[in-house]
Design an enzyme around this catalytic site. Structure first.
Site, PDB file in Angstrom:
ATOM      1  CE1 TYR A  89      -3.799  -2.323   0.207  1.00 32.06           C
ATOM      2  CE2 TYR A  89      -2.631  -3.312   2.042  1.00 32.06           C
ATOM      3  CZ  TYR A  89      -3.648  -3.351   1.104  1.00 32.06           C
ATOM      4  OH  TYR A  89      -4.494  -4.422   1.056  1.00 32.06           O
ATOM      5  N   PRO A 102     -11.354  -0.124  -3.028  1.00 30.40           N
ATOM      6  CG  PRO A 102     -11.477  -2.111  -1.861  1.00 30.40           C
ATOM      7  CD  PRO A 102     -10.908  -0.729  -1.775  1.00 30.40           C
ATOM      8  CG  HIS A 327      -7.608  -2.401   0.328  1.00 33.55           C
ATOM      9  ND1 HIS A 327      -7.637  -3.183   1.451  1.00 33.55           N
ATOM     10  CD2 HIS A 327      -7.994  -3.217  -0.683  1.00 33.55           C
ATOM     11  CE1 HIS A 327      -8.027  -4.411   1.133  1.00 33.55           C
ATOM     12  NE2 HIS A 327      -8.251  -4.462  -0.153  1.00 33.55           N
ATOM     13  CB  SER A 536     -12.027 -10.379  -3.000  1.00 35.41           C
ATOM     14  OG  SER A 536     -12.199 -10.314  -1.591  1.00 35.41           O
TER      15      SER A 536
END
Length: 606
Positions: A89, A102, A327, A536
């Site tokens: 990240y 997301p 995220h 996912s």
């Protein structure tokens, strides 16, 4: 991955100190599994060459690196947590939006007036605060996976958390409720204008819906004109945004405004009605997914955002509702749990008493200069180009759901993953490296490892469906593929996956000034980590679904919520790749799911 459950009782952190630490798997086990996982996606010649490289690694630097990694793990709650936060990240320089953040789509609403819209937004805000109170009081029940309690730290990190851009590596800040001067406010964005709104009275109680509604109405009336699109800067390349962020912080009261946004409990984006979507032919569900994922372009809502904020609720005047979340502090399940709670709260008739001593809204007016104006125009152009390249297909498959999978005594998640393998095989004519998130939260500070859904058994099933017409043979191949997936899943959630271990071996070599091993430089290794399918499962009790962009230019993103009698999912692809098409893969997936169902008539028993 198996669905999470709640323990029947137990406070949120009651078992935290007793959770085991993430293990470092045995070296040879990881290498053997690695060779097995690459076999479906390599030619015999490629496989043989890689097997030789793996063999040399096992005989030479491998054991030394493994020993260094075990020493690195000593005394740490997690040997992986900091590495993963940075590598996955904070070191990532491409934009957060689409690539990492997301979106989550909640049920669409119908608002007949602005009053209805703002009343709904007020109730949604109160629902979020209601959930936060449970976390603040540590009253959430401990989650359980496969009978094992899970680490709950991620729940603590979703509120009052923000990513801050910096050159080379970003920072993540969190302001927990048990520290002095804990945040009491949220930030509202409307027409690109920012407002701070205290959601607690001077008596310490949360404002009720009517009080919040009154303040929302006031700030909306104050922001009828469109403000400068400062929020669009958060859509850009991280280094570009970091440069603009540093410049902005030196102008006027901007540094104080940044502080307000970063410390806020969450952000709420009140989106104006808009036309001119970047996907005119999309249905309502898909348009909502676009709005949640990136705002559907600068002419729509991409400027009315702050994509660095962990929780960014979106309430569209058009009735599209959902969230975009940054995220780095958490995976999907804690956010999904929050949204389930909020949906249930919104559907209830719960009423709250008014708090005493409300505080007026505070407008955060950013000062900008010509350099920032130019940066905002560049960011608008870039998000429009990037967003226009994203193809999303949202779909509700109603052929069956979890109940059918359970009726044939198979895992719903494994069934869907095997069906996607068949869909991709039919779409592309070959298998590919596939990523599915596996939660490692049964360990302290656990995040994820990879379930590699493309297995020798899944490839055998795809080939059997293509080459054989014998239903019994096809059914056996399907069951074998499901079992292989379940076996890999069980190992991954138990800390015996290979992806994070292989990453750790590479990073420990770099930390110790050693060369990156040939294993990691092998073209097959690159192929194994080029996830053409990034997938996912994020289960929700309500009709909610998560969506994200592909992780490679020629790949697909696929997220799904399996419900009792339906599967809600979103497929993403990039339009500039002539090999991928999200609608085609959606069609193939629906076809594959029905073909699997046909293998098991309702009266059949396995």
């Amino acid at each position: 991955m198996p669905a999470l459950q709640r323990a029947s009782k137990g406070r949120m952190f009651s078992i935290q100190a007793d959770l085991p630490r993430l293990p470092v798997p045995p070296l040879q086990q990881t290498l053997d599994k690695y060779l097995k996982t690459i076999s479906p996606i390599t030619t015999p010649e490629q496989y043989q060459k890689t097997a030789e490289i793996v063999g040399r690694f096992a005989e030479n630097e491998g054991p030394e690196l493994h020993e260094l990694l075990e020493k690195h793990a000593e005394g740490k709650d997690s040997w992986l947590a900091d590495w993963w936060l940075n590598t996955a990240y904070l070191d990532y320089r491409a934009p957060n939006v689409i690539n990492s953040n997301p979106g989550m789509v909640m049920p669409t609403q119908r608002f007949n007036s602005d009053e209805e819209w703002l009343a709904y937004a007020a109730r949604l805000i109160r629902a979020g605060i209601d959930y936060k109170q449970q976390i603040d009081n540590e009253n959430l029940e401990v989650e359980v996976l496969a009978g094992q309690p899970l680490c709950m730290i991620q729940y603590y990190k979703i509120f009052s958390t923000c990513r801050i851009p910096d050159l080379k590596r970003d920072r993540l800040v969190c302001y927990p409720p048990n520290k002095p001067n804990a945040p009491r406010h949220i930030v509202i964005i409307h027409n690109n204008q920012f407002f701070s709104l205290d959601v607690y009275g001077t008596d310490g109680r949360p404002l009720n819906e009517k009080q919040i509604h009154k303040l929302l109405s006031k700030l909306v009336s104050k922001s009828q004109t469109v403000g400068p699109p400062v929020g669009v800067l958060t859509t850009g390349n991280r280094n570009s945004w970091a440069t603009s962020h540093k410049r902005l912080a030196k102008l006027g009261n901007n540094a104080s405004h940044f502080d307000k946004i970063e410390k806020s409990i969450f952000v709420v984006c009140l989106d104006k009605p808009y036309s001119g979507t970047q996907d005119p032919g999309a249905d309502e569900f898909t348009l909502s997914a676009r709005q949640m994922l990136y705002g559907d372009g600068s002419h729509a809502c991409s400027t009315n955002r702050w994509f660095d904020k962990t929780l960014q609720f979106i309430v569209g005047r058009n009735g599209n509702i959902g969230i975009n979340y940054e995220h780095s502090p958490a995976e999907g399940p804690p956010v999904a749990s929050l949204l389930d709670h909020m949906c249930n709260y919104l559907a209830s008739e719960k009423e709250n008493e008014a708090a005493r001593g409300t505080t007026d809204i505070e407008q955060l007016e950013f000062k900008i200069d010509k350099t920032i104006e130019a940066a905002m125009e560049t960011a608008k152009t870039e998000i429009d180009l990037f967003g226009a390249d994203v193809q999303l297909t949202g779909h509700i498959f109603d052929g069956f759901g979890k109940n059918f999978a359970k009726s044939i005594k198979q895992s719903p998640d494994a069934l869907i993953q095997v069906a996607m393998q068949l869909a991709y095989y039919r779409d592309q004519g070959h298998p590919c490296a596939t990523y599915e998130s596996a939660s490692t939260r049964m360990f302290q500070l656990g995040r994820t490892d990879t379930i590699r859904s493309c297995t020798p058994a899944s490839l055998a099933f795809c080939q059997t469906m293509h080459d054989s017409s014998d239903r019994a043979v096809q059914a056996k191949a399907f069951v074998d593929a499901v079992h292989a997936h379940r076996e890999y899943t069980a190992a991954a959630v138990a800390g015996q996956g290979i992806d994070r271990h292989l990453l750790g071996l590479k990073l420990i070599a770099i930390e110790n000034g050693m060369n990156v091993p040939d294993l990691h430089m092998d073209p097959t290794y690159s192929k194994a980590f080029h996830f053409n399918l990034s997938t996912s499962q994020v289960p929700c009790k309500n009709p909610i679904v998560l969506c994200f962009g592909p992780v490679v230019p020629d790949g697909y993103g696929f997220c799904y919520n399996p419900r009792s009698n339906e599967i809600i999912f979103v497929v993403s692809a990039f339009k500039n790749c002539d090999k991928t098409d999200s609608q085609n893969l959606t069609n193939r997936l629906c076809e594959s799911l029905m073909d699997i169902k046909a293998l098991f008539p309702t009266s059949a028993k396995l």
